[in-house]
Design an enzyme around this catalytic site. Sequence first.
Site, short mmCIF file in Angstrom:
data_model
loop_
_atom_site.label_atom_id
_atom_site.label_comp_id
_atom_site.label_asym_id
_atom_site.label_seq_id
_atom_site.Cartn_x
_atom_site.Cartn_y
_atom_site.Cartn_z
N SER A 174 -44.59 22.47 -29.77
CA SER A 174 -45.51 21.44 -29.42
C SER A 174 -45.18 19.94 -30.30
CB SER A 174 -46.97 21.81 -29.56
OG SER A 174 -47.05 22.81 -28.88
N ARG A 175 -44.82 20.08 -31.45
CA ARG A 175 -44.68 18.86 -32.32
C ARG A 175 -43.28 18.31 -32.03
NH1 ARG A 175 -47.23 22.52 -36.71
NH2 ARG A 175 -49.15 21.47 -36.99
N HIS A 201 -44.35 29.06 -25.15
CA HIS A 201 -45.70 29.76 -24.92
C HIS A 201 -45.74 30.53 -23.69
CE1 HIS A 201 -46.90 26.21 -27.21
NE2 HIS A 201 -47.64 27.16 -27.96
N GLU A 250 -42.54 25.93 -22.52
CA GLU A 250 -42.00 27.17 -21.88
C GLU A 250 -42.09 28.16 -23.03
OE1 GLU A 250 -40.62 29.49 -19.48
OE2 GLU A 250 -41.37 27.70 -18.98
N LEU A 299 -38.19 24.72 -28.81
CA LEU A 299 -39.54 24.31 -28.42
C LEU A 299 -40.35 24.33 -29.19
CD1 LEU A 299 -39.19 25.04 -24.54
CD2 LEU A 299 -38.23 23.46 -25.60
#
Length: 283
Positions: free
Chosen positions: A189-190, A40, A38, A187
Amino acid sequence: MSLIKIVRTRMELRSVVSEWRAAGTAVALTPTMGALHEGHLSLVRLARSLADRSVVSLFVNPTQFGPNEDFEAYPRNELQDAELLEGAGCDLLYAPAAEEIYPPGFSTSIEVSGVSKPMEGAKRPTHFAGVATIVSKLLIQCQADFATFGEKDYQQLQLIRRLVRDLDIPTTVVGGPIVRDEDGLALSSRNAYLTENERSVAPALYRTLRSAAEALGQGATVSAVESRSIHELRTAGFDVVDYFDVRNPEDLQPLGPGRITGPARIIAAAQIGRTRLLDNVAV
Ligand code: PAF
């Protein structure tokens, strides 16, 4: 099945973007490394609010990963990313192969001094040269009017602003606010790497940043706030606190050790298990 248009070469990218621009259409680029969430998608929506056309680049850039970092393991799922982008209003996905970006003989690296040196730069000495080089290439390849980047990587954002000013790149850089889970975790990605137990510890980073901001606002000294916050994070279950710094929000120079007298940004990186989390708040 995603219907979004995908191009893989800079020639195709240029040809689509120059057609748009010739028709008087403004274009905004959102560079990403995929594994979209979310955060991005909010940058893509921001891009769409600035320009009529949105381009997203998806490239897991090897040169910004250190030798023992997670380049190989970094999550990759282009099809899923393309579907998410379509829903967010992206018009074109630029997903080049490594050889398109770094052809044989590639030998240029862009070094931004000053803002790139402390914090992430001290911990990951080659990281920001990798970021500066890929971002310069993407901005030059795309020739967008605007480019959106997340405030979650605040030091990266300030470095990109500096780079664009210094190299006269004719793209306006716009930062988008951090998107958080309900419990405050930024938030990333990792976050997918966190175990259930680590995930329950992770929101302490934002909690600690917020209470540090409040304490500074009430007149506590920078040195007291920094050391108390590091202690709080260790007590909450973080294994290593790489830094918890109160900095000037523009040039990222350290503030303190006394009370702050103007705006500041508190920027932190801490590790739980094998996962490093980054976050920051404005004061
Ligand atoms: O923030 C990221 O995802 C990356 O550092 C970026 C800006 C896409 C460059 O590879």
